[in-house]
Design a protein around this motif. Structure first.
Motif, PDB file in Angstrom:
ATOM      1  N   GLU A  90       0.831  -1.206   0.000  1.00  0.00           N
ATOM      2  CA  GLU A  90       0.000   0.000   0.000  1.00  0.00           C
ATOM      3  C   GLU A  90       0.867   1.259   0.000  1.00  0.00           C
ATOM      4  N   ARG A  91       2.056   1.157   0.578  1.00  0.00           N
ATOM      5  CA  ARG A  91       2.975   2.296   0.616  1.00  0.00           C
ATOM      6  C   ARG A  91       3.751   2.456  -0.691  1.00  0.00           C
ATOM      7  N   GLY A  92       3.573   1.543  -1.621  1.00  0.00           N
ATOM      8  CA  GLY A  92       4.243   1.667  -2.916  1.00  0.00           C
ATOM      9  C   GLY A  92       5.430   0.748  -3.097  1.00  0.00           C
ATOM     10  N   LEU A  93       5.568  -0.250  -2.227  1.00  0.00           N
ATOM     11  CA  LEU A  93       6.674  -1.196  -2.328  1.00  0.00           C
ATOM     12  C   LEU A  93       6.167  -2.482  -2.958  1.00  0.00           C
ATOM     13  N   LEU A  94       6.289  -2.562  -4.277  1.00  0.00           N
ATOM     14  CA  LEU A  94       5.788  -3.722  -5.015  1.00  0.00           C
ATOM     15  C   LEU A  94       6.613  -4.961  -4.721  1.00  0.00           C
ATOM     16  N   LEU A  95       7.916  -4.778  -4.513  1.00  0.00           N
ATOM     17  CA  LEU A  95       8.831  -5.895  -4.260  1.00  0.00           C
ATOM     18  C   LEU A  95       9.626  -5.618  -2.996  1.00  0.00           C
ATOM     19  N   VAL A  96       9.548  -6.546  -2.046  1.00  0.00           N
ATOM     20  CA  VAL A  96      10.253  -6.415  -0.774  1.00  0.00           C
ATOM     21  C   VAL A  96      10.956  -7.733  -0.478  1.00  0.00           C
ATOM     22  N   GLY A  97      12.149  -7.642   0.085  1.00  0.00           N
ATOM     23  CA  GLY A  97      12.851  -8.823   0.558  1.00  0.00           C
ATOM     24  C   GLY A  97      12.957  -8.774   2.067  1.00  0.00           C
ATOM     25  N   LEU A  98      12.188  -9.610   2.753  1.00  0.00           N
ATOM     26  CA  LEU A  98      12.251  -9.672   4.208  1.00  0.00           C
ATOM     27  C   LEU A  98      13.338 -10.652   4.610  1.00  0.00           C
ATOM     28  N   ASP A  99      14.201 -10.231   5.511  1.00  0.00           N
ATOM     29  CA  ASP A  99      15.229 -11.135   6.034  1.00  0.00           C
ATOM     30  C   ASP A  99      14.789 -11.618   7.405  1.00  0.00           C
ATOM     31  N   VAL A 100      14.767 -12.929   7.572  1.00  0.00           N
ATOM     32  CA  VAL A 100      14.288 -13.551   8.803  1.00  0.00           C
ATOM     33  C   VAL A 100      15.318 -14.584   9.261  1.00  0.00           C
ATOM     34  N   ILE A 101      15.722 -14.500  10.518  1.00  0.00           N
ATOM     35  CA  ILE A 101      16.594 -15.504  11.129  1.00  0.00           C
ATOM     36  C   ILE A 101      15.795 -16.173  12.237  1.00  0.00           C
ATOM     37  N   GLY A 102      15.656 -17.483  12.151  1.00  0.00           N
ATOM     38  CA  GLY A 102      14.805 -18.174  13.107  1.00  0.00           C
ATOM     39  C   GLY A 102      13.386 -17.654  13.005  1.00  0.00           C
ATOM     40  N   ASP A 103      12.882 -17.084  14.078  1.00  0.00           N
ATOM     41  CA  ASP A 103      11.530 -16.524  14.098  1.00  0.00           C
ATOM     42  C   ASP A 103      11.520 -15.002  14.079  1.00  0.00           C
ATOM     43  N   PHE A 104      12.680 -14.379  13.771  1.00  0.00           N
ATOM     44  CA  PHE A 104      12.795 -12.932  13.945  1.00  0.00           C
ATOM     45  C   PHE A 104      13.107 -12.200  12.647  1.00  0.00           C
ATOM     46  N   LEU A 105      12.398 -11.115  12.417  1.00  0.00           N
ATOM     47  CA  LEU A 105      12.641 -10.214  11.298  1.00  0.00           C
ATOM     48  C   LEU A 105      13.893  -9.392  11.585  1.00  0.00           C
ATOM     49  N   THR A 106      14.830  -9.363  10.627  1.00  0.00           N
ATOM     50  CA  THR A 106      16.078  -8.616  10.837  1.00  0.00           C
ATOM     51  C   THR A 106      16.268  -7.452   9.862  1.00  0.00           C
TER      52      THR A 106
END
Length: 314
Positions: free
Chosen positions: A263-279
């Motif tokens: 909705e903010r205009g980010l069509l492509l995002v790469g979320l980095d996650v280690i274990g259960d945590f967003l980094t």
């Protein structure tokens, strides 16, 4: 559809793994016209944002993989989509580029990711908006606070806010070996703001890259697994990428953040996650398309071009 890619020099692409190349290849396969330009090719003159743009023809060969037409100065608003794929560093030149792209938007250009959204989401600091998914984290330039955080948590990771590919990342264990030197170096003796996070032991199983396209997660993540004594899983730091289905926790994080970021205009995002945590929340030029596709058969580039077509109505 006419799609222009703002990218680093094409001559430097490693097409066997480059995500921008995968996007271009899929767009060309569908019959869209492909163009490319660099940030230095842009200009603002008489209120109009244009660029020296070349039409690109893919050859199907490994080395000479493209043929480029003569450069033409074209208004960015003349394209159906502008795909922002310039790699960091996210320095002031990068910021100036987003200002020009934002002006082009006001003249009718469709830019993905939205320039203002890229500026508003520092790839390290953006996790502060989603602290319910993060491990204990501190952002400061204060040596006193940084030392206190280490004393509280014992085993921590220090990182700069403007790094990429794992550069500048240090682990400090309970023995506090080199703690002072690391703080002094990264913070430039208290003049630069940095981040420190509690160490997440699950890094040995990989730093997972979860791609979110049009607000929806790709069903497979790429776990970038550190090798030897290395604490960094980044592929640029020697990590090995292993594609795997996203976990329930991965999906929970992606589905919570995805629609909001889209909705903010980010069509492509790469979320980095280690274990259960967003980094990290990567918004500049997220990668790992080809690694995931090669190992799982899921066509990430097709999902991305689907999203571009939907967003532009083309």
């Amino acid at each position: 559809m006419k799609i222009a890619f703002l990218a680093d020099p094409l001559s430097g692409f490693k097409i066997y793994k480059d995500s921008t190349f995968a996007m271009m290849r899929e767009a060309a396969r569908r019959g869209h016209e492909i163009y490319a330009f660099e940030q230095r090719d842009m200009a603002l003159e008489l209120g109009v944002v244009s660029a020296e743009v070349r039409r690109i023809h893919l050859t199907g060969e490994q080395d000479a993989w493209y043929r480029a037409d003569e450069a033409r100065d074209l208004r960015l608003s003349s394209f159906d989509a502008i795909i922002e794929r310039k790699d960091p560093p996210f320095d002031m030149e990068y910021v100036y580029g987003t200002y020009l792209l934002e002006l082009a938007e006001k003249q009718g250009a469709r830019v993905f990711n939205r320039p203002s959204a890229i500026r508003d989401h520092n790839e390290k600091l953006a996790i502060g908006q989603f602290s319910q998914f993060t491990s204990p984290t501190l952002v400061t330039s204060s040596e006193k606070r940084l030392r206190a955080f280490h004393a509280q948590h014992g085993d921590v990771i220090f990182k700069p806010l403007d790094g990429m590919g794992g550069t500048g990342i240090f682990r400090v264990k309970h023995d506090a070996m080199n703690l002072g030197a690391i703080i002094e170096t990264l913070s430039d003796n208290g003049k630069r703001t940095i981040m420190v996070q509690k160490y997440i032991p699950e890094i040995v199983k990989g730093d997972k890259r979860i791609l979110v396209i049009g607000g929806k997660p790709v069903p497979f993540a790429l776990a970038r697994i550190p090798q030897g004594s290395e604490v960094r899983g980044n592929l640029a730091a020697g990590g090995i990428g292993v594609a795997q289905p996203i976990t329930e926790r991965d999906r929970e994080i992606a589905e919570a953040l995805g629609p909001l970021l889209a909705e903010r205009g980010l069509l492509l995002v790469g979320l980095d996650v280690i274990g259960d945590f967003l980094t990290e929340v990567n918004v500049t030029s997220p990668t790992c398309f080809q690694e995931i596709t090669d190992q799982t058969g899921f066509d990430v580039a097709a999902m991305f071009i689907d999203a571009v077509e939907l967003a532009t109505g083309k």
